[in-house]
Scaffold this active site. Sequence first.
Site, PDB file in Angstrom:
ATOM      1  N   HIS A 629      38.615 -41.065 -10.131  1.00 21.05           N
ATOM      2  CA  HIS A 629      38.455 -40.041  -9.094  1.00 21.05           C
ATOM      3  C   HIS A 629      37.140 -39.273  -9.202  1.00 21.05           C
ATOM      4  O   HIS A 629      36.748 -38.596  -8.270  1.00 21.05           O
ATOM      5  CB  HIS A 629      39.677 -39.104  -9.057  1.00 21.05           C
ATOM      6  CG  HIS A 629      39.682 -38.052 -10.111  1.00 21.05           C
ATOM      7  ND1 HIS A 629      40.423 -38.140 -11.266  1.00 21.05           N
ATOM      8  CD2 HIS A 629      39.029 -36.866 -10.187  1.00 21.05           C
ATOM      9  CE1 HIS A 629      40.233 -37.061 -11.991  1.00 21.05           C
ATOM     10  NE2 HIS A 629      39.379 -36.276 -11.361  1.00 21.05           N
ATOM     11  N   ASP A 684      44.020 -44.214 -12.227  1.00 16.06           N
ATOM     12  CA  ASP A 684      42.821 -43.369 -12.229  1.00 16.06           C
ATOM     13  C   ASP A 684      41.948 -43.701 -13.440  1.00 16.06           C
ATOM     14  O   ASP A 684      41.938 -42.983 -14.438  1.00 16.06           O
ATOM     15  CB  ASP A 684      43.241 -41.897 -12.242  1.00 16.06           C
ATOM     16  CG  ASP A 684      42.073 -40.966 -12.004  1.00 16.06           C
ATOM     17  OD1 ASP A 684      40.971 -41.462 -11.665  1.00 16.06           O
ATOM     18  OD2 ASP A 684      42.257 -39.745 -12.167  1.00 16.06           O
ATOM     19  N   GLY A 776      39.457 -29.603 -21.185  1.00 17.42           N
ATOM     20  CA  GLY A 776      39.299 -30.993 -20.791  1.00 17.42           C
ATOM     21  C   GLY A 776      38.829 -31.067 -19.371  1.00 17.42           C
ATOM     22  O   GLY A 776      39.182 -30.250 -18.532  1.00 17.42           O
ATOM     23  N   SER A 778      38.053 -33.879 -16.037  1.00 15.35           N
ATOM     24  CA  SER A 778      38.376 -35.192 -15.517  1.00 15.35           C
ATOM     25  C   SER A 778      37.545 -36.252 -16.202  1.00 15.35           C
ATOM     26  O   SER A 778      36.344 -36.084 -16.407  1.00 15.35           O
ATOM     27  CB  SER A 778      38.082 -35.224 -14.031  1.00 15.35           C
ATOM     28  OG  SER A 778      38.957 -34.339 -13.394  1.00 15.35           O
ATOM     29  N   GLY A 779      38.186 -37.345 -16.561  1.00 17.21           N
ATOM     30  CA  GLY A 779      37.469 -38.450 -17.182  1.00 17.21           C
ATOM     31  C   GLY A 779      37.350 -38.327 -18.675  1.00 17.21           C
ATOM     32  O   GLY A 779      37.014 -39.282 -19.353  1.00 17.21           O
TER      33      GLY A 779
END
Length: 828
Positions: A629, A684, A776, A778-779
Amino acid sequence: MGGCVDLPLGLFELDMNNLDEGVEFLPAMNSKKMEKRGPKRQVVVTILIIVFLLVSLTTGLLFWHFKYRNTPIQKVFNGHLRVLNWEFLDAYENSSSPEFSMLAKKVKSTVEEIYKNHADIGPYHKETVITAFSEGSVIAYYWSEFLVPKYREESLDRAMADKQSLVQRWNPRLRNPMLKVESVIAFRDCMFSLHAKEGEVTSFTTPGFPNSPYPNNALCYWALRADASSTISLTFKTLELEPCRDDSDYIKVYNSLSPVEPHALVRLCGNYAPSYNLTFLSSQNVMLVTLVTNKEGRFPGFKAEFFQLPKMKACGGSLKGDSGTFTTPYYPAHYPPDTDCVWNIEVSSIKNVKVRFNMFYVLEPGIPVSSCTKDYVQINGTRYCGEHSQFVVASTTNRIELLFHSDQSYTDTGFSAEFLSYDSSDPCPGKFTCNTGRCIDRSMRCDGWLDCVDGSDERSCTCTEQQFRCQNGWCKPKFWVCDNVNDCGDNSDELQCSCAADSFKCDNGKCVPSTQKCDGKDDCGDGSDEGSCSLTTVPCKKYTYKCRSGHCISKQNPECDGEQDCEDHSDEDNCNCGLRSYVRKSRIVGGQNSDVGEWPWQVSLHVKGQGHICGASLVSASWLVSAAHCFLPLQGIRYSDPSLWTAYLGLTNQGDLSGSGVQTHKIKRIISHPFFNDYTYDYDIAVLELQRPVTFTAVIQPICLPDATHNFPVGKDLWVTGWGATAEGGTGASILQKAEIRLINQTVCNQLLTDQLTPRMMCVGILTGGVDACQGDSGGPLVSVEASSRMFLAGVVSWGDGCAQRNKPGVYSRLTSLRDWIQEHTGL
Ligand SMILES: *[C@@H]1O[C@H](CO)[C@@H](O)[C@H](O)[C@H]1NC(C)=O
Ligand SMILES: *[C@@H]1O[C@H](CO)[C@@H](O)[C@H](O)[C@H]1NC(C)=O
Ligand SMILES: *[C@@H]1O[C@H](CO)[C@@H](O)[C@H](O)[C@H]1NC(C)=O
Ligand SMILES: *[C@@H]1O[C@H](CO)[C@@H](O)[C@H](O)[C@H]1NC(C)=O
């Protein structure tokens, strides 16, 4: 760590003044001329036979002798010599320069020539390494290694030490001797005596540093002295030794000139993150530094500096006013041994006083924190020692007396504290007061976490809709139910989902009769009852680990666990991953800031003009794993275009993008999972190839990828890291954040999240952190510490309002269910 002398040499309170004098090599006698004669033939034959018999006998004896009586021992001598007929060049200070190599070669062959001419030295010489040059005309430094049988050791030592023994011989074959050398000095072990000069910093290094690694089997001493009524401050500027094990190379620093355990200040091995303070103070005007190395593995060594300080008069004192700060002497350096400080703190008579320790490291190896018999802090009769995150000690009056005591041995970095006055009727204005006196945010009351050490914030609570009521009355978040961890304390959160006594609990929660375990049939449905039966080959199933040979073994998570389970050892191949370079645990406790090098696989993905957008994990020199995403088009920008992105590796602080150790890399291609669904966030995951491979360093290392059959059990502790920048639309942190989280029960989580979970997702709940524990991005990586302390990538930060919050589960892409796709595209 008993009170024993732990150095293999009987060196006690010696006068070390003359230790660096060493031994000089002087001219040898001329060798005898060989006589040549022509004996008669039969005599020759007879002699030959006798010689042959003698040789056979001697060989046999020698063989026996060497094999069974005298395995050769290895010895190292350090030394230096002066080259007379040579001019010093600046380039000699650079060991990679061609000039250095040229002269080193000449000096080496000269030294070897000298050894060769002595019968007690030559035969045992193994290797000589020239480590450095200095001016005058040229002084060369070197060490020489010998392999000598025990019965020849003494004569070698004597020859190396005897002034009459050796010097450069003039070789008639070489009309011009290349180098003329004198003052050849060898030290048995390295011993140096250094005296601090008033107002100056003196530095010293391991032999050869930084040009060549220190020798094996060495024992080095540096006796440091300062003027009377001074003390010594010693700092290791760089330090890299063999990684710590029981028998690894180590440095020990003593608060005396004798290497005896009762005066040991510290034992150092491996290497230390830059944040670890390597400054040590003595209590008198002497210090001894020793280096002990074993027979294998050469590492760079250290560079250290020391200087003298006037002796500390008294420490502690009286502190007055409404608030103030104080620390152990020389904080954050290691406090001196043999020190007592008393602080008398007094606030205005209508108030009370409390002391808050922000950092507290008063740890002595081998001393239980419950006893505090060596170094400690004492307040109103109670002793405190060990390592603690922030804690508060409150007084019921306006005075407090605090005593700090350090004994003869082992020091730590001490404490940093503040004192505050408080109103006894309202000790924590606007906040909740723990019974211990600590003030915590009101939102932390009754949230299911014990924020007060004594749990006073979780007493007499009414449970909310999102909470589970334990039988003992505690309220706990519902997502902690059925995760195999006793969160209530009375196990009531696990009762409804535990299995009967004679049954086995499968990884998926199902109960099967114990007799069905290891019966060759998958009774659980996920194979976990057949997971760890024996190491023998079993028929391959989708849950069994497959060796490269194609055979399958019945052991859970055999990859890189330090044991060879496959016959072809393929389970331990490609295991150069998942380890931190700095073995020492981070000294940043209590906060969520990461230390430099703590998460060496963490990558920050930047977009030109927008800065940090997503996280990623380094899984090999050329590949990153991130979330699909991150690369969705947004507001007209095609984020799937690799040329938009730059990967930052070795980064801790977003404010220091060009800091030392940081590498930047362009992206060659971005492959997102074709099934990625931008509505459900199923699948994802994305892999990114770098244009050029990275260079692994102390702060850049890959994380291990788990096998598709790897099991991360519910209830397991994991870590998530990131700068938390984009998730909540906030500005994010500038220092890399970390949070400890726990895998939660998929069934329970799916109920809480109204059926939004797919098999490609995993649910976690946060274990640490304050109210705004949103870590944290994304990714970014979700990592798990597995066998042999390697870390494995368990998940990728995906959704769940972007980050794990205290009262909500977070959702991550499940690596194992996407493992085959990663393999297909990266070959890893
Ligand atoms: C040392 O010499 C090498 C080879 O000539 C050179 O590349 C390097 O820059 C030099 N290093 C220093 C610090 O001068
Ligand atoms: C260690 O402590 C000394 C003395 O207080 C200080 O000068 C130095 O900056 C500290 N080093 C680190 C890495 O914190
Ligand atoms: C010291 O501790 C005792 C209990 O051990 C307590 O009654 C007393 O109030 C404490 N004194 C102060 C000044 O806090
Ligand atoms: C998950 O929770 C359910 C009850 O909601 C329970 O039946 C199951 O055993 C749990 N799973 C695990 C792995 O503990």
